[in-house]
Scaffold this motif. Structure first.
Motif, PDB file in Angstrom:
ATOM      1  N   SER A   1      -5.192   1.233  12.872  1.00 39.64           N
ATOM      2  CA  SER A   1      -6.124   0.220  12.294  1.00 39.64           C
ATOM      3  C   SER A   1      -5.376  -0.923  12.810  1.00 39.64           C
ATOM      4  N   LEU A   2      -6.467  -2.766  12.275  1.00 35.85           N
ATOM      5  CA  LEU A   2      -5.854  -3.439  12.874  1.00 35.85           C
ATOM      6  C   LEU A   2      -4.512  -3.844  12.171  1.00 35.85           C
ATOM      7  N   ALA A   3      -5.086  -3.416  10.769  1.00 38.51           N
ATOM      8  CA  ALA A   3      -4.423  -3.361   9.568  1.00 38.51           C
ATOM      9  C   ALA A   3      -2.115  -3.067  10.628  1.00 38.51           C
ATOM     10  N   ALA A   4      -2.406  -1.808  10.562  1.00 40.93           N
ATOM     11  CA  ALA A   4      -0.897  -1.781  10.732  1.00 40.93           C
ATOM     12  C   ALA A   4      -0.464  -2.188  12.743  1.00 40.93           C
ATOM     13  N   LEU A   5      -1.286  -2.745  13.167  1.00 47.01           N
ATOM     14  CA  LEU A   5      -0.865  -3.438  14.405  1.00 47.01           C
ATOM     15  C   LEU A   5      -0.707  -4.744  13.790  1.00 47.01           C
TER      16      LEU A   5
ATOM     17  N   LEU B   1       7.829  -1.365   2.416  1.00 50.25           N
ATOM     18  CA  LEU B   1       7.402  -3.403   3.041  1.00 50.25           C
ATOM     19  C   LEU B   1       6.447  -3.758   2.311  1.00 50.25           C
ATOM     20  N   LYS B   2       5.755  -2.983   1.598  1.00 51.20           N
ATOM     21  CA  LYS B   2       4.506  -3.285   1.200  1.00 51.20           C
ATOM     22  C   LYS B   2       3.379  -3.759   1.741  1.00 51.20           C
ATOM     23  N   PHE B   3       3.184  -3.334   3.228  1.00 55.65           N
ATOM     24  CA  PHE B   3       1.638  -3.636   3.776  1.00 55.65           C
ATOM     25  C   PHE B   3       0.479  -2.328   3.372  1.00 55.65           C
ATOM     26  N   THR B   4      -0.461  -3.560   3.113  1.00 53.29           N
ATOM     27  CA  THR B   4      -1.285  -2.431   3.300  1.00 53.29           C
ATOM     28  C   THR B   4      -2.798  -3.011   3.938  1.00 53.29           C
ATOM     29  N   GLU B   5      -4.063  -2.305   4.228  1.00 49.23           N
ATOM     30  CA  GLU B   5      -4.564  -2.677   4.591  1.00 49.23           C
ATOM     31  C   GLU B   5      -5.304  -3.643   4.115  1.00 49.23           C
ATOM     32  N   ASP B   6      -6.472  -3.995   4.821  1.00 46.26           N
ATOM     33  CA  ASP B   6      -7.116  -5.274   3.740  1.00 46.26           C
ATOM     34  C   ASP B   6      -7.839  -5.689   2.440  1.00 46.26           C
ATOM     35  N   ASP B   7      -8.212  -3.684   2.305  1.00 43.25           N
ATOM     36  CA  ASP B   7      -8.845  -3.370   1.292  1.00 43.25           C
ATOM     37  C   ASP B   7      -7.758  -2.560  -0.051  1.00 43.25           C
ATOM     38  N   GLY B   8      -6.510  -2.770   0.161  1.00 37.88           N
ATOM     39  CA  GLY B   8      -5.758  -3.016   0.027  1.00 37.88           C
ATOM     40  C   GLY B   8      -5.130  -0.542  -0.115  1.00 37.88           C
ATOM     41  N   SER B   9      -5.706  -0.474   0.112  1.00 37.08           N
ATOM     42  CA  SER B   9      -5.060   0.776   0.781  1.00 37.08           C
ATOM     43  C   SER B   9      -4.107   1.217   1.298  1.00 37.08           C
ATOM     44  N   PRO B  10      -3.208   2.036   1.116  1.00 37.98           N
ATOM     45  CA  PRO B  10      -2.064   2.547   2.534  1.00 37.98           C
ATOM     46  C   PRO B  10      -2.932   2.664   3.376  1.00 37.98           C
TER      47      PRO B  10
END
Length: 685
Positions: free
Chosen positions: A205-209, A448-457
Motif C-alpha cells: 500500500s501507499l501507506a506502507a511505502l 512505531l505507530k504507523f497505520t493505513e490512512d483509515d487507521g487500520s494496521p
C-alpha cells in the motif's frame, strides 16, 4: 544419494496386479526420502530431502490426511486417506520425488486428496484402478472449490500428471486421456473490482511505502532493523526473499567505470535455476542498500562470531567472556545457567525442566543446581540442522552468512539466547512487515505507530516488493527479456504474473507516445499538424484502451461497436508495444497461420470454389500487414517500448464496387414461365 528404480508394468497383468506391484516396489526397493523411511506411518518427515532456503529449522512433513480434515491443526483430529488409495498415494509421492523432485511437494498431496475424495463419494473404498474421466472431473471440481484460482490451476496440473502416470503404467481399468480443465488465471483484464482487489493484494500500500523510509531511520531494535533493512534491499531490485536471506556477509561488489561513478552491486544466487550473477543496483538506491547492509551487520556480527567458534569447537558450549570462568565447573546454579543462556534464574529453571535436565540441591547450598555437562549437551544439540553449512547448494556457512542472528533475537515475545544462533527466516521477515498482525503479532509499523490512512494496521509481505518493481519496470518500458533477467527468471513467460499495470497506466503510456519519437504510424504525424497541445490531443484520440492477443485496442466503444468483427490486424485502432515478447510471439504465430490460409485459398481459387477470390484477397492482405508489423517488431533500430500503429488498410468500399442490376422476383417468374411455354411448343411440333 537415493537410488532411482524405474517401474515397468507387465502387459499380461491387470490394473490391480500392476498397482500392487508398484506399491511393493516403492515400499521395499526405493530409497527416496531415505532407506529408513517409515513407509507404513501416515506422517513423513522429509526435511532432509526437500531443501527450502529461508525457513530455518522448520521441518517439512507430509501428512496423508483426507480433504475434510486436512485443515485440523491437531494431528489427532485428522483422518487419514482410506486404503487402498492411501498406499498408492505414499508410493506415488515417493516415486515421483525421485523422478521429478519439487520443493512444493504439498501440491501433489493436495491433488491426491481431491482424487481420493472423488473416489469415496460413491460410498465404497477409494480404489485407484477405478479412476476415469468422471472421477477426474469431480476431483478438479473439488480443487476449484477448495483453492484460490492460481493454486487450483497448479494443483490441477498435478492431477493431470497423476492420471498420465497411471494410464501409461496401466494402473487403471480404463486408460483415460485427461487434461487439466482448470483455467490459468489471466492477467489480461485490467479493469473492474476483481482486478483492483488482485492488484491491491499483490502490491504494498501507499501507506506502507511512505512509512518504510521513516522506519529505516527510526529503527534501533534488531526486530525492527532486520525487516526494514531487508525491505530496502528488496526495493532496490526485484529479488526473492529466499535469495536475500542466503546472501554472504561480504556480498558487495564495486567496479570502477571510466568517466563515471563506480558501479555497485551484490553477489547473487538466483533461487529458480538462473545462473549466479552480480546484481547491479541503480545509483539512486546505492546509498540506501549500503546503509542497510551496515545496519544488518551491526545486528548479526556477534552471531557470525559465535558460529565461527562452534565450527572450531563443535562439541562444546559457547561461553561469553563474562562467564568464561564457568567452564570446568561441575555444577551450575540457576543464576549461572541464566547468565550463560542470557536468561533470568527463573527462566533458566524452566528451561532445565523443558529440556529434562536433572536439578539437585548441591552441597547444602541454597537453590537448585545442574551439571555443566548436561547443560552443554542440550545446548550443542540445538545447533541448526546441517551446521556449519547453511546452504548446501552454494556451500555458504553460518559464519559467512549475512542473515544469522542469536536465537530468538528477532522475537519480541521471548528471551534471546546468548549462546546459540539461528538463521533469519522468511516467516520472521514477513511477521516483522505485518503479515500476521491480524493474529496478534506486532510489526515494525505497529511498534512505531504507523497505520493505513483509515487507521487500520499496515500488513504486507516481502514478495510484494517483487510485484511492485516488476510493475514499475513494465510501466517504464523495460523489455521483457531485461525484466526477466533483472528478476532472475529462466522463463520469460513468468513476467506476466508480476505485471499489474492498471488500465489507466497502460492508457497513459500509449498517450505519451502519440506524436513522439516512440510512435510509428498515422498517429505519429497527426499531432504535429494540429494546433492543440499534444497531451490534449492524446486524450481526444485515445479515450480508452484494452489489451488484445497481439497488442492494444484504442477503439472508443462508447461511440460505436467493433466495425470489423475483431479482425484486429486490419484495424487502425490496433497499437503494439515493441519489446512485449509474448505478443510478438503471437504475431509470428498468426503470420504463419495466415500464410497457410493463403495456400488453401489459392487452391480453392484453382478449383473454382465460389467466393475463393474474396478469401484469397483477404488472406493476402492479412499476410502483408502481419509481415509489416513483424518486421517493425524485429527491427533492432526500433527502441523497446515504442508504440507501433499500422496505417489504415486499402479496402474496397461498397460505393466503389460496380453496380449490379437487381432483378424483380415477379419479372423473373414471368420470364421463366415464357421459356417453359416455348420449350413445350417446340416439343409438340
Amino acid at each position: 544419494m537415493h537410488e532411482i528404480v524405474l517401474f515397468s508394468p507387465k502387459a499380461a497383468l491387470d490394473a490391480t496386479a500392476n498397482l500392487h506391484g508398484f506399491i511393493e516396489m516403492c515400499r521395499d526397493k526405493l530409497t527416496v526420502f531415505g532407506s529408513d523411511l517409515p513407509f507404513q506411518q501416515d506422517v513423513w518427515d522429509v526435511t532432509d530431502a526437500v531443501k527450502t532456503n529461508g525457513h530455518g529449522s522448520k521441518r517439512v512433513r507430509i501428512t496423508f490426511s483426507n480433504t475434510a480434515t486436512v485443515s485440523e491443526k491437531n494431528l489427532v483430529n485428522q483422518v487419514m486417506m482410506q486404503e487402498p488409495f492411501l498406499s498408492f498415494s505414499k508410493a506415488y509421492i515417493r516415486y515421483m520425488h525421485g523422478m521429478r523432485p519439487t520443493k512444493i511437494i504439498h501440491n501433489r498431496v493436495a491433488a491426491l486428496r481431491a482424487l481420493e475424495t472423488a473416489l469415496s463419494e460413491n460410498g465404497t473404498a477409494p480404489n485407484p484402478v477405478q479412476v476415469d474421466s468422471r472421477i477426474l472431473n469431480r476431483a478438479a471440481q473439488l480443487i476449484v472449490e477448495g483453492f484460490s484460482d492460481g493454486a487450483a490451476y497448479r494443483v490441477g496440473g498435478q492431477l493431470e500428471l497423476i492420471n498420465t502416470f497411471m494410464s501409461e503404467n496401466r494402473l487403471t481399468t480404463v486408460r483415460t486421456s485427461w487434461h487439466n480443465s482448470i483455467k490459468r488465471p489471466s492477467s489480461a483484464v485490467r479493469v473492474g473490482k476483481e482486478f483492483d482487489e488482485r492488484r491491491a493484494d499483490k502490491m504494498p500500500s501507499l501507506a506502507a511505502l511512505d512509512a518504510l523510509p521513516k522506519i529505516f531511520h527510526l529503527a534501533t531494535k534488531p526486530a525492527d532493523v532486520i525487516p526494514v533493512s531487508v525491505a530496502a534491499i528488496l526495493l532496490s531490485a526485484p529479488d526473492r526473499i529466499s535469495e536475500v536471506l542466503m546472501l554472504p556477509a561480504e556480498c558487495e561488489v564495486r567496479e570502477n567505470r571510466k568517466g563515471k561513478d563506480p558501479a555497485y552491486g551484490l553477489r547473487w544466487w538466483p533461487a529458480k535455476g538462473a545462473e549466479p550473477m552480480v546484481k547491479w543496483l541503480i545509483p539512486s538506491m546505492m546509498s540506501a542498500v549500503e546503509q542497510a547492509l551496515i545496519n544488518i551487520r551491526s545486528v548479526t556480527d556477534e552471531a557470525r562470531r559465535i558460529a565461527k567458534w562452534y565450527e572450531l569447537n563443535p562439541s562444546q558450549i559457547y561461553l561469553a567472556p563474562e562467564v568464561i570462568y564457568l567452564r570446568g565447573q561441575e555444577w551450575l546454579s540457576m543464576t549461572e545457567i541464566g547468565k550463560i543462556l542470557g536468561l533470568g534464574s527463573s527462566s533458566a529453571s524452566n528451561w532445565c525442566n523443558n529440556n529434562a535436565i536433572p536439578k539437585i540441591q548441591y552441597d547444602g547450598k541454597k537453590g537448585s543446581f545442574a551439571r555443566f555437562s548436561d547443560v552443554e549437551t542440550v545446548v550443542v544439540a540445538q545447533l541448526p540442522p546441517g551446521f556449519p553449512c547453511l546452504d548446501p547448494v552454494t556451500g555458504l556457512k553460518y559464519s559467512e552468512a549475512l542473515f544469522v542472528v542469536l536465537q530468538n533475537q528477532l522475537d519480541t515475545r521471548r528471551g534471546t539466547f546468548e549462546c546459540m544462533i539461528e538463521s533469519v527466516t522468511i516467516g520472521q521477515i514477513n511477521t516483522g512487515l505485518g503479515s500476521r498482525v491480524e493474529h496478534g503479532h506486532d510489526s515494525v509499523f505497529s511498534r512505531l505507530k504507523f497505520t493505513e490512512d483509515d487507521g487500520s494496521p499496515i500488513s504486507m509481505t516481502s514478495h510484494q516488493f517483487r510485484h511492485l518493481l516488476n510493475t514499475i519496470g513494465q510501466a517504464g518500458g523495460l523489455s521483457q527479456l531485461d525484466l526477466s533477467k533483472w528478476s532472475g527468471r529462466v522463463d520469460i513467460r513468468q513476467n506476466e504474473a508480476y505485471d499489474h499495470l492498471s488500465a489507466g497506466q497502460m492508457l497513459e503510456k500509449i498517450r505519451e507516445a502519440v506524436g513522439g519519437n516512440d510512435m510509428f504510424g498515422p498517429l505519429a504525424e497527426l499531432p504535429q499538424k494540429a494546433l492543440i497541445r499534444r497531451d490534449e490531443f492524446a486524450r481526444l484520440v485515445i479515450p480508452t484502451a484494452h489489451t488484445t492477443e497481439i497488442g492494444y485496442c484504442v477503439h472508443d466503444y462508447t461511440s460505436s461497436p467493433c466495425q470489423i468483427h475483431m479482425d484486429c490486424i486490419h484495424c487502425q485502432d490496433l497499437v503494439c508495444i515493441k519489446g512485449d515478447t509474448e505478443k510478438t510471439t503471437r504475431l509470428h504465430q498468426q503470420l504463419e497461420e495466415a500464410k497457410g490460409l493463403v495456400a488453401k485459398a489459392k487452391a480453392a481459387v484453382e478449383q473454382e470454389y465460389a467466393g475463393g477470390n474474396r478469401w484469397l484477397e483477404h488472406h493476402l492482405s492479412t499476410v502483408d500487414r502481419l509481415s509489416q508489423l513483424c518486421t517493425i517488431m524485429d527491427d533492432p533500430s526500433v527502441p523497446h517500448g515504442a508504440v507501433i500503429q499500422l496505417a489504415a488498410p486499402q479496402m474496397v468500399m461498397h460505393t466503389q464496387q460496380p453496380a449490379v442490376k437487381r432483378i424483380d422476383p415477379a419479372e423473373d417468374e414471368q420470364a421463366r414461365m415464357q421459356a417453359n411455354a416455348r420449350a413445350l411448343m417446340r416439343n409438340m411440333s
